[in-house]
Design a protein around this motif. Structure first.
Motif, PDB file in Angstrom:
ATOM      1  N   GLY A  96       4.953  -1.938   2.636  1.00  0.00           N
ATOM      2  CA  GLY A  96       6.267  -2.164   2.059  1.00  0.00           C
ATOM      3  C   GLY A  96       6.321  -3.303   1.061  1.00  0.00           C
ATOM      4  N   TYR A  97       5.316  -4.184   1.051  1.00  0.00           N
ATOM      5  CA  TYR A  97       5.325  -5.297   0.101  1.00  0.00           C
ATOM      6  C   TYR A  97       4.906  -4.847  -1.298  1.00  0.00           C
ATOM      7  CZ  TYR A  97       6.190  -8.998   3.536  1.00  0.00           C
ATOM      8  OH  TYR A  97       6.766  -9.810   4.475  1.00  0.00           O
ATOM      9  N   ARG A  98       4.222  -3.722  -1.384  1.00  0.00           N
ATOM     10  CA  ARG A  98       3.813  -3.135  -2.662  1.00  0.00           C
ATOM     11  C   ARG A  98       3.015  -4.116  -3.514  1.00  0.00           C
ATOM     12  NH1 ARG A  98       2.722   0.860  -1.685  1.00  0.00           N
ATOM     13  NH2 ARG A  98       2.547   1.431  -3.878  1.00  0.00           N
ATOM     14  N   VAL A  99       2.007  -4.746  -2.916  1.00  0.00           N
ATOM     15  CA  VAL A  99       1.116  -5.636  -3.660  1.00  0.00           C
ATOM     16  C   VAL A  99      -0.283  -5.038  -3.638  1.00  0.00           C
ATOM     17  CG1 VAL A  99       0.068  -7.923  -3.814  1.00  0.00           C
ATOM     18  CG2 VAL A  99       2.472  -7.686  -3.186  1.00  0.00           C
ATOM     19  N   GLY A 100      -0.758  -4.647  -4.806  1.00  0.00           N
ATOM     20  CA  GLY A 100      -2.114  -4.155  -4.967  1.00  0.00           C
ATOM     21  C   GLY A 100      -2.792  -4.903  -6.090  1.00  0.00           C
ATOM     22  N   TRP A 101      -3.966  -4.438  -6.463  1.00  0.00           N
ATOM     23  CA  TRP A 101      -4.690  -5.086  -7.553  1.00  0.00           C
ATOM     24  C   TRP A 101      -5.766  -4.152  -8.071  1.00  0.00           C
ATOM     25  CZ3 TRP A 101      -5.684  -6.166  -2.444  1.00  0.00           C
ATOM     26  CH2 TRP A 101      -7.002  -5.981  -2.011  1.00  0.00           C
ATOM     27  N   VAL A 102      -6.306  -4.515  -9.217  1.00  0.00           N
ATOM     28  CA  VAL A 102      -7.495  -3.854  -9.739  1.00  0.00           C
ATOM     29  C   VAL A 102      -8.423  -4.921 -10.300  1.00  0.00           C
ATOM     30  CG1 VAL A 102      -6.284  -3.352 -11.914  1.00  0.00           C
ATOM     31  CG2 VAL A 102      -8.416  -2.179 -11.391  1.00  0.00           C
ATOM     32  N   ALA A 103      -9.694  -4.840  -9.897  1.00  0.00           N
ATOM     33  CA  ALA A 103     -10.763  -5.606 -10.535  1.00  0.00           C
ATOM     34  C   ALA A 103     -11.350  -4.669 -11.579  1.00  0.00           C
ATOM     35  CB  ALA A 103     -11.801  -6.047  -9.514  1.00  0.00           C
ATOM     36  N   ALA A 104     -10.951  -4.858 -12.830  1.00  0.00           N
ATOM     37  CA  ALA A 104     -11.097  -3.811 -13.833  1.00  0.00           C
ATOM     38  C   ALA A 104     -12.322  -3.940 -14.718  1.00  0.00           C
ATOM     39  CB  ALA A 104      -9.839  -3.761 -14.700  1.00  0.00           C
TER      40      ALA A 104
END
Length: 471
Positions: free
Chosen positions: A320-328
């Protein structure tokens, strides 16, 4: 640090069950007798018995005590490697997926078809305290400073997680996103244009297909094994014959199969993509949910920056916090600019709160508890499927995550099964929503991310009867 006394007692009884000293139907020593023999309190003994009950190994009988549960009379085989055709597909699946998902959102429905684990498994109260503190004390300049690529402290904590997995990822390579789905969408936009071809596993996560559809890309489905993941032989053939612009894969506990690509095969995969100069967008949201041993991060093998590695806290810490990431990797600048143009920024107090929680060291103890719970729940669901489903059923054996993939007897239609199960208050995820071509009509995905109880066991029994009636 030694294990709690109730766990030690539970493990002692578990060994007796495993060695056949205590057999199916045998009564466990009474609470009073065990208190005397082990010099323990009744509360400690009951905790041990409750733990074995949650693991599906013993059952309580009213006014009688605890008894060893029967082991499944048979072990169901694994599903076979999938065999999709190699033609590319213009994806048109969203309406179909939404029809299934909307029908499964009712909280009164048994959530075997859910895509989410139970919120009871997460430290939401602790996170709420961190979030409240972050909102009260946030530096006003954070609203500017923490624009993409995101909060420095959180990106540093994520980089430390990579380092612990053997991947020296710089915080400057990490872009914070609104969950992993935004990360996947940004990555696809960074490496492909409308009409381009993207290779995916078959079956694959329906939200990945929806992202491909939204961006007007085409999908080519690659055969996938339920234990070892994508077929490199099939992928190599497709890369030779078709202009694939990117691979969108889940190498750890793939949704829906649960497969995990082993280390040697992972190295071979990245070498194959390097020869064709094709980027890998890796959806790795289940990586922290392994049951045994550490995982090799693909970023460890990514010397050329060709891997766009997408992660999220939603499945392992903060739903529910909707925190993601990408190491791009080499695409970081493109992803960062696309993030600006797409949603400007991710919620800043939430980023600060998660960074503070990670800095204080609560994540690892939580993960140990979560992994233990999921492993127990998986065993309980597999045992129930073995008891209640037809003998021709095949079931995956994932080493992490929280999904099982079932291949039902030929002729079973899981879209019909989905409607009949909903009529009895049970949700499932039918196989066709995981395929651009709507294949896998006789397959389904079940969720073991919820604490096991009588309601779930009753639901599995009802599903088994529906399958038997349809076969």
């Amino acid at each position: 640090m030694s294990a709690p006394r109730y766990e030690s007692l539970a493990n002692e009884l578990l060994l007796l069950i495993a060695n056949g000293v205590l057999r199916a139907g045998d009564r466990l020593p009474s609470v009073r007798a065990t208190c005397r023999s082990h010099t323990l309190s009744p509360a400690t003994v009951l905790q041990a018995y409750y733990l074995l009950e949650r693991r599906g190994l013993v059952e309580a009988r009213p006014k009688s005590g605890y008894y060893v549960r029967p082991r499944p009379a048979r072990h169901l085989p694994e599903p076979r490697q999938t065999r999709p055709t190699s033609e590319s597909t213009q994806v048109d699946i969203s309406d179909f997926v939404f029809d299934v998902l909307y029908a499964s959102r009712d909280q009164s429905v048994v959530p075997l078809g859910s895509g989410f684990p139970s919120p009871e498994l997460f430290p939401l109260d602790k996170l709420a305290r961190h979030l409240g503190a972050a909102a009260r004390h946030m530096d006003a300049w954070a609203t500017v400073r923490d624009l993409p690529p995101g909060n420095d402290a959180l990106r540093r904590q994520i980089a430390l997680r990579y380092l612990a997995a053997g991947a020296p990822v710089s915080p400057q390579e990490i872009v914070i996103t609104n969950g992993a789905m935004e990360a996947l969408n940004l990555c696809l936009q960074a490496v492909a244009q409308p009409g381009d071809l993207v290779a995916v596993e078959s079956p694959t996560f329906y939200a990945s297909l929806q992202a491909i559809e939204r961006l007007q890309l085409k999908a080519v489905e690659i055969p996938t094994h339920p234990r070892e993941g994508v077929s490199l032989t099939a992928l190599a053939k497709v890369l030779e014959q078709q202009p694939v612009k990117a691979c969108l894969l889940m190498l750890n506990f793939q949704n829906p199969l649960g497969s995990r690509v082993p280390e040697d095969k992972r190295r071979e995969l990245l070498a194959l993509l390097a020869r064709h100069d094709v980027p890998l967008i890796e959806d790795d949201v289940y990586a922290e949910l392994h049951f045994d041993g550490e995982l090799l991060s693909s970023k460890t093998l990514d010397g050329a920056g060709r891997v766009l590695h997408c992660g999220s806290f939603a499945k392992c810490l903060a739903p529910g916090y909707r925190v993601g990431w990408v190491a791009a990797g080499r695409y970081t600048r493109s992803v960062e600019r696309l993030k600006f143009m797409t949603s400007l920024a991710s919620n800043i107090p939430t980023q600060i709160a998660l960074a503070d929680y990670l800095q204080q060291g609560g994540f690892e103890p939580h993960l140990r508890r979560l992994r233990r719970a999921l492993a127990q729940q998986q065993a309980q669901l597999m045992e129930a499927v073995a008891r209640h489903f037809p003998a021709e059923t095949r079931v995956s054996r994932p080493e992490g995550g929280y999904f099982l993939w079932l291949e039902l007897p030929e002729g079973t239609d899981t879209l019909v099964l989905h409607r009949r199960a909903l009529a009895q208050g049970i949700s499932i995820a039918p196989g066709p929503i995981f395929s651009a071509k709507r294949e896998y009509r006789n397959c389904l995905r079940l969720n073991f991310g919820h604490p096991w109880d009588e309601r779930l066991d009753t639901a599995v029994a009802a599903l088994g009867r529906l399958v038997a009636d349809a076969a």
